[in-house]
Design a protein around this motif. Structure first.
Motif: not given
Length: 311
Positions: A201-205, A211-217, A259-264
């Motif tokens: 989990a920590l490496p994924a977070l 990547s600059g996608r923010g805390t929520r993502r 993950g949250t880096g993909a469209d949709g």
């Protein structure tokens, strides 16, 4: 010669003095209170995250009919002193029996606050151990890093945790599921030094944050990574082996798609949530470990920032 004779009794007296016992570590009460606040904030961060497949949030109750966000908030309030006390126990190098006693008392307060509903049993265990390890690091001067916290947890309490894993005392849905399906639960996870937190989990977070996608993502990516990885006894209890595999399959598909880096990504996460609710599946073990991940991240980030400001 007379001076030497006078000095002799003094030297003998000094030689007979008992070896001083190591001083009891000084407890930093402000530090203990600060870690307790961070632990509570970590549980609140997990509660407020959305979409969060099958789990209670401020938006809906997920797969649960017996608990709401209000139930979780009452539980959080009841646990705040526990995190302070177990951090202090860690600073005092307390044995596992002391940590266990504090955890049992905290669980009783949680159940009293929620009317008997188990909102945070797993979190009491894993976040409590992390607070103790963080306190022990502080007392020993060990840097507050993921590696330092995990090493402290293993070096100080691994043997007792291993024994605790083998002694399946008590009665809970998780323990019964672990025995029936040979699934690993919170006890085994802790005995191994919380590998799902530190290695999954920590490496994924942190990857998502970098990547600059923010805390929520970042937290959503960490949650899906956990759901795809762990053997969650909550899921085995609610949905059997089929339910547990269903959650892992959905979670891994989300991660593999980017993950949250993909469209949709949000629509896919919501679809996953609705599928879990329809099947009454709730990955509560992953939720507890997500809160633990948030705690480690926030504590280590704060320590790193404090160190850089002091240089």
């Amino acid at each position: 010669m007379p001076e030497l004779m006078l000095d002799a009794p003094l030297r003998r007296a000094k030689s007979k003095r008992p070896v001083p016992v190591a001083a009891r570590p000084v407890v930093d009460r402000a530090f203990c209170a600060a870690i307790a606040r961070q632990a509570v904030r970590s549980l609140y961060a997990e509660l407020t995250l959305y979409p969060k497949p099958g789990l209670v949030s401020l938006v809906d109750n997920g797969s649960h009919e017996d608990m709401t966000a209000e139930t979780f908030l009452r539980s959080l309030f009841a646990l705040r002193h526990y995190f302070r006390d177990i951090t202090r126990a860690g600073m005092e190098d307390a044995p596992f029996t002391t940590l266990k006693r504090l955890g049992i008392a905290a669980e009783a307060r949680m159940l009293a606050a929620t009317g008997g509903i188990n909102t945070h049993r797993g979190a009491v265990f894993c976040l409590g151990l992390l607070c103790a390890a963080i306190g022990n690091c502080r007392a020993r001067g060990t840097p507050l890093s993921p590696a330092g916290i995990r090493a402290t947890l293993l070096l100080r309490w691994a043997e007792a945790l291993a024994a605790h894993t083998q002694a399946l005392d008590g009665d809970s849905h998780g323990l019964r599921a672990a025995q029936r399906y040979a699934a690993s639960g919170a006890r085994e996870e802790a005995a191994l030094g919380l590998p799902s937190v530190f290695e999954v989990a920590l490496p994924a977070l942190r990857h998502t944050l970098a990547s600059g996608r923010g805390t929520r993502r970042a937290r959503i990516d960490a949650l899906f990574a956990l759901m795809g990885h762990i053997s969650d006894t909550n899921l085995y209890h609610r949905g059997g082996e089929v339910g547990a595999r269903t959650v892992q399959r959905h979670a891994r598909a989300f991660v593999d798609a980017g993950g949250t880096g993909a469209d949709g990504w949000e629509a896919r996460a919501l679809a996953c949530h609705h599928a879990f609710v329809a099947a009454r599946l709730s990955p509560g073990g992953a939720a507890d470990l997500l809160a633990a991940t948030c705690l480690v991240q926030d504590v280590c980030q704060g320590a790193s920032q404090g160190s850089s400001q002091g240089t």
